[in-house]
Write a protein that holds these residues in place. Sequence first.
Motif, PDB file in Angstrom:
ATOM      1  N   GLU A 162       8.882  -2.081 -13.125  1.00 54.99           N
ATOM      2  CA  GLU A 162       7.509  -2.457 -13.453  1.00 54.99           C
ATOM      3  C   GLU A 162       6.638  -2.639 -12.209  1.00 54.99           C
ATOM      4  O   GLU A 162       5.409  -2.676 -12.301  1.00 54.99           O
ATOM      5  CB  GLU A 162       7.493  -3.760 -14.276  1.00 54.99           C
ATOM      6  CG  GLU A 162       7.821  -5.028 -13.499  1.00 54.99           C
ATOM      7  CD  GLU A 162       9.314  -5.280 -13.295  1.00 54.99           C
ATOM      8  OE1 GLU A 162       9.677  -6.319 -12.739  1.00 54.99           O
ATOM      9  OE2 GLU A 162      10.104  -4.408 -13.731  1.00 54.99           O
ATOM     10  N   LEU A 163       7.259  -2.715 -11.031  1.00 56.47           N
ATOM     11  CA  LEU A 163       6.501  -2.915  -9.793  1.00 56.47           C
ATOM     12  C   LEU A 163       5.989  -1.608  -9.197  1.00 56.47           C
ATOM     13  O   LEU A 163       5.228  -1.620  -8.230  1.00 56.47           O
ATOM     14  CB  LEU A 163       7.377  -3.617  -8.750  1.00 56.47           C
ATOM     15  CG  LEU A 163       7.967  -4.971  -9.140  1.00 56.47           C
ATOM     16  CD1 LEU A 163       8.822  -5.509  -8.002  1.00 56.47           C
ATOM     17  CD2 LEU A 163       6.870  -5.963  -9.513  1.00 56.47           C
ATOM     18  N   PHE A 164       6.379  -0.475  -9.782  1.00 56.96           N
ATOM     19  CA  PHE A 164       6.083   0.812  -9.154  1.00 56.96           C
ATOM     20  C   PHE A 164       5.158   1.706  -9.975  1.00 56.96           C
ATOM     21  O   PHE A 164       5.043   2.888  -9.701  1.00 56.96           O
ATOM     22  CB  PHE A 164       7.386   1.538  -8.822  1.00 56.96           C
ATOM     23  CG  PHE A 164       8.113   0.916  -7.665  1.00 56.96           C
ATOM     24  CD1 PHE A 164       7.896   1.366  -6.375  1.00 56.96           C
ATOM     25  CD2 PHE A 164       8.965  -0.149  -7.860  1.00 56.96           C
ATOM     26  CE1 PHE A 164       8.548   0.783  -5.294  1.00 56.96           C
ATOM     27  CE2 PHE A 164       9.623  -0.739  -6.796  1.00 56.96           C
ATOM     28  CZ  PHE A 164       9.409  -0.285  -5.503  1.00 56.96           C
ATOM     29  N   GLY A 165       4.468   1.139 -10.966  1.00 55.72           N
ATOM     30  CA  GLY A 165       3.422   1.870 -11.656  1.00 55.72           C
ATOM     31  C   GLY A 165       3.899   2.640 -12.864  1.00 55.72           C
ATOM     32  O   GLY A 165       5.104   2.792 -13.106  1.00 55.72           O
ATOM     33  N   SER A 179       0.814  -1.218   0.000  1.00 60.10           N
ATOM     34  CA  SER A 179       0.000   0.000   0.000  1.00 60.10           C
ATOM     35  C   SER A 179       0.845   1.264   0.000  1.00 60.10           C
ATOM     36  O   SER A 179       0.324   2.370   0.111  1.00 60.10           O
ATOM     37  CB  SER A 179      -0.931   0.005   1.220  1.00 60.10           C
ATOM     38  OG  SER A 179      -0.191  -0.068   2.420  1.00 60.10           O
ATOM     39  N   SER A 180       2.154   1.112  -0.148  1.00 64.68           N
ATOM     40  CA  SER A 180       3.033   2.281  -0.152  1.00 64.68           C
ATOM     41  C   SER A 180       2.812   3.126  -1.405  1.00 64.68           C
ATOM     42  O   SER A 180       2.671   2.605  -2.506  1.00 64.68           O
ATOM     43  CB  SER A 180       4.502   1.850  -0.094  1.00 64.68           C
ATOM     44  OG  SER A 180       4.810   1.249   1.138  1.00 64.68           O
ATOM     45  N   THR A 199       4.529  -5.014  -4.888  1.00 63.34           N
ATOM     46  CA  THR A 199       5.153  -6.159  -4.227  1.00 63.34           C
ATOM     47  C   THR A 199       5.983  -5.681  -3.042  1.00 63.34           C
ATOM     48  O   THR A 199       6.967  -4.956  -3.229  1.00 63.34           O
ATOM     49  CB  THR A 199       6.070  -6.920  -5.209  1.00 63.34           C
ATOM     50  OG1 THR A 199       5.320  -7.285  -6.373  1.00 63.34           O
ATOM     51  CG2 THR A 199       6.631  -8.171  -4.554  1.00 63.34           C
ATOM     52  N   PRO A 200       5.605  -6.049  -1.809  1.00 62.10           N
ATOM     53  CA  PRO A 200       6.384  -5.623  -0.640  1.00 62.10           C
ATOM     54  C   PRO A 200       7.830  -6.082  -0.740  1.00 62.10           C
ATOM     55  O   PRO A 200       8.128  -7.143  -1.291  1.00 62.10           O
ATOM     56  CB  PRO A 200       5.657  -6.294   0.526  1.00 62.10           C
ATOM     57  CG  PRO A 200       4.289  -6.595   0.010  1.00 62.10           C
ATOM     58  CD  PRO A 200       4.445  -6.885  -1.444  1.00 62.10           C
ATOM     59  N   ARG A 244      15.974  -4.226  -7.143  1.00 60.58           N
ATOM     60  CA  ARG A 244      15.708  -5.145  -6.048  1.00 60.58           C
ATOM     61  C   ARG A 244      16.931  -5.252  -5.140  1.00 60.58           C
ATOM     62  O   ARG A 244      18.067  -5.251  -5.605  1.00 60.58           O
ATOM     63  CB  ARG A 244      15.347  -6.533  -6.581  1.00 60.58           C
ATOM     64  CG  ARG A 244      13.999  -6.586  -7.295  1.00 60.58           C
ATOM     65  CD  ARG A 244      13.740  -7.983  -7.848  1.00 60.58           C
ATOM     66  NE  ARG A 244      12.399  -8.096  -8.383  1.00 60.58           N
ATOM     67  CZ  ARG A 244      12.058  -7.770  -9.629  1.00 60.58           C
ATOM     68  NH1 ARG A 244      12.993  -7.309 -10.464  1.00 60.58           N
ATOM     69  NH2 ARG A 244      10.816  -7.905 -10.041  1.00 60.58           N
ATOM     70  N   VAL A 245      16.689  -5.366  -3.841  1.00 61.62           N
ATOM     71  CA  VAL A 245      17.765  -5.545  -2.864  1.00 61.62           C
ATOM     72  C   VAL A 245      17.571  -6.905  -2.219  1.00 61.62           C
ATOM     73  O   VAL A 245      16.514  -7.178  -1.626  1.00 61.62           O
ATOM     74  CB  VAL A 245      17.755  -4.443  -1.791  1.00 61.62           C
ATOM     75  CG1 VAL A 245      18.803  -4.730  -0.721  1.00 61.62           C
ATOM     76  CG2 VAL A 245      18.003  -3.085  -2.436  1.00 61.62           C
TER      77      VAL A 245
END
Length: 610
Positions: A576-579, A543-544, A588-589, A607-608
């Motif tokens: 692609e995970l951030f809109g 939800s961030s 994706t958390p 990614r980390v």
Amino acid sequence: MKKMKFFSLTLAVLLAAFTLFSCTKDDSNSEPTKETVDVTFYDGENVLKTEKVEKGGKATNFTPEKAEYDFTGWYATPNYVHKFDFEAAINKPTKVFGLFSKSVQPVDTREYYLVGSGLSSLLHKSNWGKVYDDSLKMTKSEDKNEYTFTTNLFKDDQFQFSMQGWNNQRGFGYLEKTALADGTEVFASSQTIGDNSSLRVNIKVLLDGNYTFTLKTHPADDTYEANHPSYTEENKEAFNINYNDRLTWVRNGDSTEEKQTTITEYYIKGAGITNWQNMYNASTKFAVADGKAKLSVYLKANEEFMFVSTVKIGEEPAKDGTEFIFGNQLDDASKDLFTIRADGKNMTTKKAGTYTFTFDLASKKLNATLDDAKTPVAADYYIDGTFGDEEAWKGYCFNAKYKLAENKGKFTISNVSMKKDSEFIIQAFKEGATSRGEWGTDTYTGLGSYNFTYANGAGENFSAVGGGNNNIKVLVAGAYDITFDPYSKIITIAAHTESNDTLDIYIKGNEVNGWKHEFKEEYRMKINAAETQYELEITVTASSEFGLEIHQKGETTGYGTFVNTSKMGQLGDANELFGTTGNFKCTTPGTYKVVYNIATETVDFFRVVK
């Protein structure tokens, strides 16, 4: 025989009628069912007692006991603002809230001051807490947690008591009463009461006089508004509240000082037009004539703004005033131009254009008109003055060496060497002009000049020349970078460095910091060793939602340039995970590295792996 039968029949009918009459009479004497409602008494969320009260009746007052606490009263609201009236008729289910204070209280060693603004000499000196000294400090009792302060107050003054830095504010919500014994209202809230923060709103004066205030504190009962969007552990004292603290007062009589002649002036203040700073200059100021104040100013679409005031007493410099102009003062003909915030205060433009505001000083009504075809004239900007090797006030304008270059909608000039005690301003001319032309004719190219009254972020190395001269004076010799925002007309000045680290970029989001980075180091991206990009590692949930806010290096006030998915790069393995539209929204958390590329001005996510 026939007569006997008739007599028997008549007797039977009479007996039946008598029986029916008797039943009806008995039913009418039965008592009707009484309607009741519940009155529930609380200690926080704990129910102390539920009482059934006949509708229209009264609740029963009682004193609850609680180990290590003293009971201090019943209230009608959970924020303990309004005392519960046990004489009031109960007609619906009702909640009553008990307030307790710890029986043992430590000695209060804090110092409280009068803060605010207005016509009284002490409030004028305070200037909204810009000054803290002994003349503004409350006197602490030696043997109890009680502070007193006596001062003159005038109608429309606004004030409260607080520690330095507006911490531990004790405002309108702490007052025990607001009126004299005869019902004359003396104090009012500067805004509507209703939530916890109402305890901290300013007290507005309705009646001139000399007053003595007494503040009783209960340090062991301090709490904090941790749910406030701006709350942090570092600034928590700014959100200190104490439901048991009380502020009482007596009116000693008329004021012992005369109300001085004042001059009130009005200025615009907004998100972009002044970066929410009080900028008092010719571009933001209303001109007053014939009982009306008037201002024409270009505003972008979706600009949120309001109007503030200054007050000038005698020969002293003008200080922040107590009068504001809000959206709820717009006349009916003007309201369709703006979106007005739900509380009636700030206005937001629907379209870009030049707005002309006219404020009637008598009726306090605001009129606005829009010319959406009138936009700012394109301009070139130069620094001018005595700071360098050119001829003073002659060798700088139309000299390419001193021309500010456009950079992301702002104009900058870097590495300008300035001598101590020299001075400068920024001059504006029509775009492409090569000379000033002749004043008063169509050949004149000058569009304006900007001095220290336009500076926000000049630091301690600069000041106004003084004595009525507002040119920018150099207090510390050195090389400086100068930025001018043509929309807000704000000048910022920073010491020049050869580093590529010229920006401060902060993450700003709903879960990160409640959309308020407050220029804190923990939210600032760091430049890498090669000085090619800014980086920050973050952990997000599904939800961030967030963005990046870009400031020039060293800025500590105002709003910067907001960056969202419109600046998404092509390199990140998690982009692609951030809109793709609006703010960055994680699907994706996880933990990710955010990277801002200086050259391309784009944002990538990586990614980390922990």
